[in-house]
Motif scaffolding. Sequence first.
Motif, PDB file in Angstrom:
ATOM      1  N   MET A   1       0.838  -1.195   0.000  1.00  0.00           N
ATOM      2  CA  MET A   1       0.000   0.000   0.000  1.00  0.00           C
ATOM      3  C   MET A   1       0.872   1.243   0.000  1.00  0.00           C
ATOM      4  SD  MET A   1      -3.024   0.903  -0.291  1.00  0.00           S
ATOM      5  CE  MET A   1      -2.364   2.247  -1.254  1.00  0.00           C
ATOM      6  N   PHE A   2       1.578   1.454  -1.118  1.00  0.00           N
ATOM      7  CA  PHE A   2       2.452   2.602  -1.250  1.00  0.00           C
ATOM      8  C   PHE A   2       1.905   3.532  -2.323  1.00  0.00           C
ATOM      9  CE2 PHE A   2       6.314  -0.155   0.085  1.00  0.00           C
ATOM     10  CZ  PHE A   2       5.873  -0.115   1.401  1.00  0.00           C
ATOM     11  N   ALA A   3       2.424   4.756  -2.336  1.00  0.00           N
ATOM     12  CA  ALA A   3       1.958   5.755  -3.288  1.00  0.00           C
ATOM     13  C   ALA A   3       2.239   5.350  -4.731  1.00  0.00           C
ATOM     14  CB  ALA A   3       2.610   7.102  -2.985  1.00  0.00           C
ATOM     15  N   GLU A   4       3.209   4.488  -4.955  1.00  0.00           N
ATOM     16  CA  GLU A   4       3.560   4.108  -6.324  1.00  0.00           C
ATOM     17  C   GLU A   4       2.381   3.452  -7.036  1.00  0.00           C
ATOM     18  OE1 GLU A   4       5.739  -0.146  -5.269  1.00  0.00           O
ATOM     19  OE2 GLU A   4       6.872   1.730  -5.177  1.00  0.00           O
ATOM     20  N   ALA A   5       1.519   2.735  -6.306  1.00  0.00           N
ATOM     21  CA  ALA A   5       0.335   2.119  -6.910  1.00  0.00           C
ATOM     22  C   ALA A   5      -0.645   3.188  -7.371  1.00  0.00           C
ATOM     23  CB  ALA A   5      -0.331   1.168  -5.921  1.00  0.00           C
ATOM     24  N   ASN A   6      -0.825   4.227  -6.558  1.00  0.00           N
ATOM     25  CA  ASN A   6      -1.723   5.323  -6.935  1.00  0.00           C
ATOM     26  C   ASN A   6      -1.166   6.090  -8.126  1.00  0.00           C
ATOM     27  OD1 ASN A   6      -1.865   4.711  -3.944  1.00  0.00           O
ATOM     28  ND2 ASN A   6      -3.744   5.899  -4.196  1.00  0.00           N
ATOM     29  N   VAL A   7       0.146   6.288  -8.146  1.00  0.00           N
ATOM     30  CA  VAL A   7       0.771   6.983  -9.264  1.00  0.00           C
ATOM     31  C   VAL A   7       0.579   6.187 -10.555  1.00  0.00           C
ATOM     32  CG1 VAL A   7       2.979   7.737 -10.234  1.00  0.00           C
ATOM     33  CG2 VAL A   7       2.441   8.200  -7.835  1.00  0.00           C
ATOM     34  N   ALA A   8       0.693   4.854 -10.480  1.00  0.00           N
ATOM     35  CA  ALA A   8       0.493   4.022 -11.665  1.00  0.00           C
ATOM     36  C   ALA A   8      -0.940   4.148 -12.182  1.00  0.00           C
ATOM     37  CB  ALA A   8       0.817   2.562 -11.343  1.00  0.00           C
ATOM     38  N   ALA A   9      -1.922   4.159 -11.267  1.00  0.00           N
ATOM     39  CA  ALA A   9      -3.318   4.333 -11.682  1.00  0.00           C
ATOM     40  C   ALA A   9      -3.530   5.712 -12.294  1.00  0.00           C
ATOM     41  CB  ALA A   9      -4.252   4.123 -10.486  1.00  0.00           C
ATOM     42  N   LEU A  10      -2.908   6.732 -11.718  1.00  0.00           N
ATOM     43  CA  LEU A  10      -3.038   8.085 -12.255  1.00  0.00           C
ATOM     44  C   LEU A  10      -2.405   8.186 -13.642  1.00  0.00           C
ATOM     45  CD1 LEU A  10      -3.852  11.038 -11.966  1.00  0.00           C
ATOM     46  CD2 LEU A  10      -1.726  11.430 -10.695  1.00  0.00           C
ATOM     47  N   ASN A  11      -1.249   7.561 -13.828  1.00  0.00           N
ATOM     48  CA  ASN A  11      -0.621   7.555 -15.150  1.00  0.00           C
ATOM     49  C   ASN A  11      -1.538   6.920 -16.187  1.00  0.00           C
ATOM     50  OD1 ASN A  11       1.766   8.836 -14.409  1.00  0.00           O
ATOM     51  ND2 ASN A  11       2.803   6.927 -13.886  1.00  0.00           N
ATOM     52  N   MET A  12      -2.221   5.838 -15.795  1.00  0.00           N
ATOM     53  CA  MET A  12      -3.157   5.196 -16.713  1.00  0.00           C
ATOM     54  C   MET A  12      -4.321   6.126 -17.041  1.00  0.00           C
ATOM     55  SD  MET A  12      -5.425   1.703 -16.293  1.00  0.00           S
ATOM     56  CE  MET A  12      -4.011   0.601 -16.298  1.00  0.00           C
ATOM     57  N   ALA A  13      -4.849   6.821 -16.025  1.00  0.00           N
ATOM     58  CA  ALA A  13      -5.964   7.743 -16.259  1.00  0.00           C
ATOM     59  C   ALA A  13      -5.554   8.855 -17.221  1.00  0.00           C
ATOM     60  CB  ALA A  13      -6.450   8.318 -14.936  1.00  0.00           C
ATOM     61  N   LEU A  14      -4.363   9.406 -17.003  1.00  0.00           N
ATOM     62  CA  LEU A  14      -3.883  10.471 -17.881  1.00  0.00           C
ATOM     63  C   LEU A  14      -3.708   9.969 -19.315  1.00  0.00           C
ATOM     64  CD1 LEU A  14      -1.261  12.062 -15.455  1.00  0.00           C
ATOM     65  CD2 LEU A  14      -3.430  13.084 -16.177  1.00  0.00           C
ATOM     66  N   ALA A  15      -3.218   8.732 -19.456  1.00  0.00           N
ATOM     67  CA  ALA A  15      -3.050   8.164 -20.794  1.00  0.00           C
ATOM     68  C   ALA A  15      -4.398   7.846 -21.432  1.00  0.00           C
ATOM     69  CB  ALA A  15      -2.189   6.903 -20.712  1.00  0.00           C
ATOM     70  N   THR A  16      -5.358   7.367 -20.621  1.00  0.00           N
ATOM     71  CA  THR A  16      -6.683   7.031 -21.141  1.00  0.00           C
ATOM     72  C   THR A  16      -7.371   8.258 -21.715  1.00  0.00           C
ATOM     73  OG1 THR A  16      -6.956   5.203 -19.576  1.00  0.00           O
ATOM     74  CG2 THR A  16      -8.963   6.145 -20.528  1.00  0.00           C
ATOM     75  N   ARG A  17      -7.317   9.368 -20.985  1.00  0.00           N
ATOM     76  CA  ARG A  17      -7.981  10.590 -21.439  1.00  0.00           C
ATOM     77  C   ARG A  17      -7.142  11.349 -22.464  1.00  0.00           C
ATOM     78  NH1 ARG A  17     -13.005   9.310 -20.870  1.00  0.00           N
ATOM     79  NH2 ARG A  17     -14.039  10.019 -18.945  1.00  0.00           N
ATOM     80  N   ASN A  18      -5.829  11.146 -22.444  1.00  0.00           N
ATOM     81  CA  ASN A  18      -4.933  11.685 -23.484  1.00  0.00           C
ATOM     82  C   ASN A  18      -5.087  13.193 -23.664  1.00  0.00           C
ATOM     83  OD1 ASN A  18      -2.917  11.498 -25.435  1.00  0.00           O
ATOM     84  ND2 ASN A  18      -4.380  11.155 -27.101  1.00  0.00           N
ATOM     85  N   THR A  19      -5.111  13.905 -22.543  1.00  0.00           N
ATOM     86  CA  THR A  19      -5.157  15.367 -22.566  1.00  0.00           C
ATOM     87  C   THR A  19      -3.922  15.881 -21.845  1.00  0.00           C
ATOM     88  OG1 THR A  19      -7.574  15.390 -22.584  1.00  0.00           O
ATOM     89  CG2 THR A  19      -6.456  17.406 -21.867  1.00  0.00           C
ATOM     90  N   ALA A  20      -3.125  16.665 -22.526  1.00  0.00           N
ATOM     91  CA  ALA A  20      -1.841  17.084 -21.953  1.00  0.00           C
ATOM     92  C   ALA A  20      -2.016  18.061 -20.810  1.00  0.00           C
ATOM     93  CB  ALA A  20      -0.962  17.695 -23.041  1.00  0.00           C
ATOM     94  N   GLN A  21      -2.979  18.973 -20.923  1.00  0.00           N
ATOM     95  CA  GLN A  21      -3.125  20.037 -19.930  1.00  0.00           C
ATOM     96  C   GLN A  21      -4.613  20.321 -19.701  1.00  0.00           C
ATOM     97  OE1 GLN A  21      -2.661  22.415 -17.105  1.00  0.00           O
ATOM     98  NE2 GLN A  21      -0.735  21.686 -17.992  1.00  0.00           N
TER      99      GLN A  21
END
Length: 304
Positions: free
Chosen positions: A146-166
Amino acid sequence: MSTLYEMAGTTKQAHWLSVRRGERQEDRFALLSASLSEERENHPAMSLKKIHHKLRPDFAGRDAFLRYGMTHGYEPFLKRKFHKTTDSEPHNAAPNLLRGAVLFDVNQVWAGDIFYFTVGGVFCYVVLIEDLYSRKIVGYNASRRMFAEANVAALNMALATRNTAQYDQKLIHHSDKGSQYRSIEYTQKLQHAGIRISMGNSCYDNAFMERANGTIKNEYLRHRPIKTFEDLCRYLAQDVRLYNQARPHLGLKNRTPDEFERYIINTPTAQRPRLNIYTDNSKQHNLLSKSPLHHQLKFQFPNF
């Protein structure tokens, strides 16, 4: 420059000695992180105070150790209680930005949450990120720790899924006040993408994610033949896909999240159903209405 040092009540030499001491302490904490990770893996719910007592680092006192642990996602993961028993306020928690919100589009609010899932008697952890308006799960991750790295991985996926830079402050990320969501890497990634940060005070403030957690855990994963962590990862990916593409949602008029997102693309804003976000012990958490825009839009997101 010497005048500035005098005004600050220090000298150039003392200033740089202080900077170097801070850098050395960060380096020592980095070397300690492997031991800290091992302790957290062996004792998922043990307090940071007890871990400090076990490790006894000679370069940092208890308070410095606790600050490092909390800002780097090493706080214990405890099963969330339905009612709050304290009013403790983490020093770096964000305010709740969702009070009275009424949504009318995707990418206005993403919500993140965590639930545990046992595999062979061992706790594993699942992180989900959902677009509240469409109920689409846009990011997920399973982890043994239960470390932050798991949340960061999920966030990276969300950012890639929506594919919006800003997102230019038009999107809010909402969560509880867990240390994983307050970690430096996680918050910096949100800020870099122009996403505002919101945190709730109780489970009522993240009721949609509590529901999504329950659906993925109880309607899907518990019915799978999951024997290993690899099984969990494989079935999680499968079941999130089913949740998004094949499971009708009553709140979406029996459309799937993907169907609903396709539907609103060609629906004028004024004719879209409104999603009211209730917080702070409200008895209702989910209301989609086709009332006119000027009656329903109580919360205005900026720059839409």
